[in-house]
Write an enzyme that holds these catalytic residues in place. Structure first.
Site, PDB file in Angstrom:
ATOM      1  CB  SER A 264      -0.929  -0.013   1.217  1.00  0.00           C
ATOM      2  OG  SER A 264      -0.190  -0.198   2.399  1.00  0.00           O
TER       3      SER A 264
ATOM      4  CD  GLU B   1       0.459   7.668   5.318  1.00  0.00           C
ATOM      5  OE1 GLU B   1       0.254   6.594   5.908  1.00  0.00           O
ATOM      6  OE2 GLU B   1       0.947   8.663   5.883  1.00  0.00           O
TER       7      GLU B   1
ATOM      8  CE1 TYR C  29     -10.481  14.216   8.185  1.00  0.00           C
ATOM      9  CE2 TYR C  29      -9.655  15.016  10.291  1.00  0.00           C
ATOM     10  CZ  TYR C  29     -10.657  14.959   9.337  1.00  0.00           C
ATOM     11  OH  TYR C  29     -11.819  15.641   9.527  1.00  0.00           O
TER      12      TYR C  29
ATOM     13  CB  ALA D  84      -3.156  19.419  11.860  1.00  0.00           C
TER      14      ALA D  84
ATOM     15  CG  ASP E 145       0.197  13.892  17.444  1.00  0.00           C
ATOM     16  OD1 ASP E 145      -0.015  13.342  18.534  1.00  0.00           O
ATOM     17  OD2 ASP E 145       0.780  13.342  16.504  1.00  0.00           O
TER      18      ASP E 145
ATOM     19  CE1 TYR F 137       2.732   5.994  16.405  1.00  0.00           C
ATOM     20  CE2 TYR F 137       0.930   4.680  17.311  1.00  0.00           C
ATOM     21  CZ  TYR F 137       1.380   5.787  16.607  1.00  0.00           C
ATOM     22  OH  TYR F 137       0.461   6.668  16.087  1.00  0.00           O
TER      23      TYR F 137
ATOM     24  CD  GLN G 279      11.502  14.870   3.824  1.00  0.00           C
ATOM     25  OE1 GLN G 279      12.067  13.965   3.214  1.00  0.00           O
ATOM     26  NE2 GLN G 279      10.538  15.583   3.282  1.00  0.00           N
TER      27      GLN G 279
ATOM     28  CG  PHE H 246       9.756  12.746   8.724  1.00  0.00           C
ATOM     29  CD1 PHE H 246       9.009  13.899   8.891  1.00  0.00           C
ATOM     30  CD2 PHE H 246       9.890  12.231   7.442  1.00  0.00           C
ATOM     31  CE1 PHE H 246       8.421  14.541   7.808  1.00  0.00           C
ATOM     32  CE2 PHE H 246       9.305  12.865   6.345  1.00  0.00           C
ATOM     33  CZ  PHE H 246       8.569  14.024   6.528  1.00  0.00           C
TER      34      PHE H 246
ATOM     35  CG  HIS I 159       1.325   1.952   4.696  1.00  0.00           C
ATOM     36  ND1 HIS I 159       0.220   2.088   3.889  1.00  0.00           N
ATOM     37  CD2 HIS I 159       1.500   3.162   5.290  1.00  0.00           C
ATOM     38  CE1 HIS I 159      -0.259   3.326   3.999  1.00  0.00           C
ATOM     39  NE2 HIS I 159       0.508   3.999   4.840  1.00  0.00           N
TER      40      HIS I 159
HETATM   41  C1  LIG Z   1       0.143   4.711  10.151  1.00  0.00           C
HETATM   42  C2  LIG Z   1      -0.045   6.070  10.764  1.00  0.00           C
HETATM   43  C3  LIG Z   1      -0.833   7.018  10.116  1.00  0.00           C
HETATM   44  C4  LIG Z   1      -1.044   8.288  10.684  1.00  0.00           C
HETATM   45  N1  LIG Z   1      -1.842   9.187  10.017  1.00  0.00           N
HETATM   46  C5  LIG Z   1      -2.124  10.385  10.596  1.00  0.00           C
HETATM   47  C6  LIG Z   1      -3.023  11.321   9.958  1.00  0.00           C
HETATM   48  O1  LIG Z   1      -3.529  11.061   8.858  1.00  0.00           O
HETATM   49  N2  LIG Z   1      -3.289  12.493  10.588  1.00  0.00           N
HETATM   50  C7  LIG Z   1      -2.748  12.792  11.818  1.00  0.00           C
HETATM   51  O2  LIG Z   1      -3.049  13.872  12.344  1.00  0.00           O
HETATM   52  N3  LIG Z   1      -1.912  11.939  12.450  1.00  0.00           N
HETATM   53  C8  LIG Z   1      -1.584  10.743  11.866  1.00  0.00           C
HETATM   54  N4  LIG Z   1      -0.734   9.854  12.514  1.00  0.00           N
HETATM   55  C9  LIG Z   1      -0.123  10.260  13.789  1.00  0.00           C
HETATM   56  C10 LIG Z   1      -1.014   9.926  14.999  1.00  0.00           C
HETATM   57  O3  LIG Z   1      -2.187  10.718  14.973  1.00  0.00           O
HETATM   58  C11 LIG Z   1      -0.214  10.222  16.257  1.00  0.00           C
HETATM   59  O4  LIG Z   1       0.882   9.366  16.343  1.00  0.00           O
HETATM   60  C12 LIG Z   1      -1.012  10.229  17.559  1.00  0.00           C
HETATM   61  O5  LIG Z   1      -0.197  10.803  18.581  1.00  0.00           O
HETATM   62  C13 LIG Z   1      -1.368   8.842  18.050  1.00  0.00           C
HETATM   63  O6  LIG Z   1      -2.522   8.378  17.512  1.00  0.00           O
HETATM   64  P1  LIG Z   1      -2.875   6.794  17.618  1.00  0.00           P
HETATM   65  O7  LIG Z   1      -4.319   6.636  17.405  1.00  0.00           O
HETATM   66  O8  LIG Z   1      -1.984   6.043  16.732  1.00  0.00           O
HETATM   67  O9  LIG Z   1      -2.366   6.421  19.058  1.00  0.00           O
HETATM   68  P2  LIG Z   1      -3.101   5.932  20.381  1.00  0.00           P
HETATM   69  O10 LIG Z   1      -3.366   4.494  20.242  1.00  0.00           O
HETATM   70  O11 LIG Z   1      -4.186   6.833  20.752  1.00  0.00           O
HETATM   71  O12 LIG Z   1      -1.905   6.121  21.399  1.00  0.00           O
HETATM   72  C14 LIG Z   1      -1.347   7.403  21.695  1.00  0.00           C
HETATM   73  C15 LIG Z   1      -0.723   7.342  23.090  1.00  0.00           C
HETATM   74  O13 LIG Z   1      -1.769   7.241  24.064  1.00  0.00           O
HETATM   75  C16 LIG Z   1      -1.609   6.059  24.822  1.00  0.00           C
HETATM   76  N5  LIG Z   1      -2.940   5.469  25.039  1.00  0.00           N
HETATM   77  C17 LIG Z   1      -3.742   4.874  24.127  1.00  0.00           C
HETATM   78  N6  LIG Z   1      -4.881   4.442  24.699  1.00  0.00           N
HETATM   79  C18 LIG Z   1      -4.811   4.796  25.996  1.00  0.00           C
HETATM   80  C19 LIG Z   1      -5.680   4.643  27.116  1.00  0.00           C
HETATM   81  N7  LIG Z   1      -6.865   4.024  26.970  1.00  0.00           N
HETATM   82  N8  LIG Z   1      -5.275   5.126  28.318  1.00  0.00           N
HETATM   83  C20 LIG Z   1      -4.072   5.764  28.454  1.00  0.00           C
HETATM   84  N9  LIG Z   1      -3.217   5.938  27.424  1.00  0.00           N
HETATM   85  C21 LIG Z   1      -3.563   5.466  26.218  1.00  0.00           C
HETATM   86  C22 LIG Z   1      -0.705   5.139  23.985  1.00  0.00           C
HETATM   87  O14 LIG Z   1      -0.008   4.219  24.784  1.00  0.00           O
HETATM   88  C23 LIG Z   1       0.192   6.144  23.299  1.00  0.00           C
HETATM   89  O15 LIG Z   1       1.275   6.517  24.104  1.00  0.00           O
HETATM   90  C24 LIG Z   1      -0.461   8.599  11.945  1.00  0.00           C
HETATM   91  C25 LIG Z   1       0.347   7.650  12.594  1.00  0.00           C
HETATM   92  C26 LIG Z   1       0.564   6.396  12.009  1.00  0.00           C
HETATM   93  C27 LIG Z   1       1.439   5.411  12.707  1.00  0.00           C
END
Ligand SMILES: Cc1cc2nc3c(=O)[nH]c(=O)nc-3n(C[C@H](O)[C@H](O)[C@H](O)COP(=O)(O)OP(=O)(O)OC[C@H]3O[C@@H](n4cnc5c(N)ncnc54)[C@H](O)[C@@H]3O)c2cc1C
Length: 292
Positions: free
Chosen positions: A16, A18, A50, A52, A110, A147, A214, A218, A269
């Site tokens: 895939s 991105e 998606y 910010a 974020d 991660y 870069q 990242f 990916h």
């Molecule tokens: C493949 C991929 C694609 C991405 N695409 C985008 C995008 O399109 N747009 C964008 O804005 N960002 C994107 N991101 C970045 C992502 O939004 C950030 O990394 C964000 O900080 C984490 O989101 P998450 O849903 O992956 O993490 P989560 O699973 O929410 O985890 C984030 C943190 O919170 C902790 N956590 C999770 N659940 C709980 C809980 N129930 N209680 C306490 N702590 C918890 C985790 O341990 C971790 O440290 C992408 C990241 C990846 C890996």
């Protein structure tokens, strides 16, 4: 079009690409050229990130719909908790569903300026809640992020994996990882995930290095590490763009070959940054290994 989780039952490894929604017309023209060049590789799906905030967001829905319906490639739309109420998220999901999109990558997102994530009033605090909401709204395949070297806010890898497990239990059926360069770290993490009972297919996120400054930026943002020998190799040729490119492609090709040959991965990916050259070169080099 078959959902990604259904596809994993018949076609592995997935391949895939991105993309992010460009800022202007010129960026869109370049992205469509990139998609033209990548289409002949027959990707399992492509994904659209998606933004910010603001107008970037509607672009994800439009671009995902266009790629899937006009170009004919299965598309995964990213969606974040950040900055949205539940009812806004509900509307976006309805739009995606109406556009024929059946795959959603549910993320937390974020804060635009960095710092700690704060839930929007009336929004979601955790990705697991968003996943449950997406599943309840329509029959989407929900993909979630993993991660291998820990999320930047990770206190402990096992705790991070417990949170990943919760996301799968709430309805995510495929995991796509953050970019990584160290396959051994990935294998350890994957084994630990399996030992914890996380059984969803895991797709490895690969970013070919194209620019030294870069990639350093990242990795500080996303929590990945550049292995020391690779860092030395790219720093040694930092001023020579062609040599950086070749080193990046060679490394990523070797990384993918190892992942596939050891049968350790359900998919690859590519983080393309809307460019095609490196991805095409790597996929061509791996033609005998990939279902392209
Ligand atoms: C493949 C991929 C694609 C991405 N695409 C985008 C995008 O399109 N747009 C964008 O804005 N960002 C994107 N991101 C970045 C992502 O939004 C950030 O990394 C964000 O900080 C984490 O989101 P998450 O849903 O992956 O993490 P989560 O699973 O929410 O985890 C984030 C943190 O919170 C902790 N956590 C999770 N659940 C709980 C809980 N129930 N209680 C306490 N702590 C918890 C985790 O341990 C971790 O440290 C992408 C990241 C990846 C890996």
């Amino acid at each position: 079009m078959m959902r990604i989780d259904e596809l994993t039952k018949t076609t592995l490894p997935l391949v895939s690409f991105e993309f992010f929604p460009p800022k202007n017309e010129e960026g869109f023209a370049q992205l469509y050229r990139t998609i033209d060049r990548l289409h002949p590789l027959h990707p399992s799906y492509v994904s659209v990130t998606y933004g910010a905030g603001g107008s970037e967001r509607q672009k994800t829905v439009e671009l995902a719909g266009r790629i899937q319906n006009e170009i004919g490639i299965r598309t995964l739309a990213h969606l974040t908790c950040a900055g949205h109420t539940k009812s806004e998220i509900g509307e976006i999901l309805d739009q995606l569903w109406s556009a024929g999109i059946r795959n959603v990558l549910a993320l937390r997102g974020d804060p635009p300026g960095g710092g700690a994530f704060k839930p929007t009033e009336g929004g979601f605090g955790y990705t697991s809640e968003l996943i449950e909401f997406v599943r309840a709204r329509h029959d989407f395949c929900v993909v979630t992020a993993g991660y291998p070297e820990g999320h930047p806010q990770c206190l402990n890898l096992t705790r991070d994996l417990e949170h990943l497990k919760r996301k799968v239990e709430h309805g995510a059926s495929v995991i796509v990882t953050q970019l990584f360069f160290d396959n051994e770290a990935f294998y350890r993490w994957r084994d630990q995930a399996r030992a914890l009972g996380i059984e969803a297919p895991i797709v490895a996120g690969i970013m070919p290095i194209g620019n030294v400054a870069q990639i350093k930026r990242f990795v500080t943002m996303c929590g990945a590490k550049i292995p020391h020998p690779l860092l030395l190799r790219i720093e040694a040729v930092e001023e020579d763009a062609d040599a950086v490119y070749q080193t990046g492609v060679e490394y990523a090709t070797q990384q993918c070959r190892d992942l596939i040959e050891r049968g350790e991965v359900d998919g690859i990916h590519f983080y393309t940054l809307n460019r095609s050259r490196a991805t095409v070169d790597i996929c061509r080099a791996l033609r005998d290994k990939l279902p392209l």
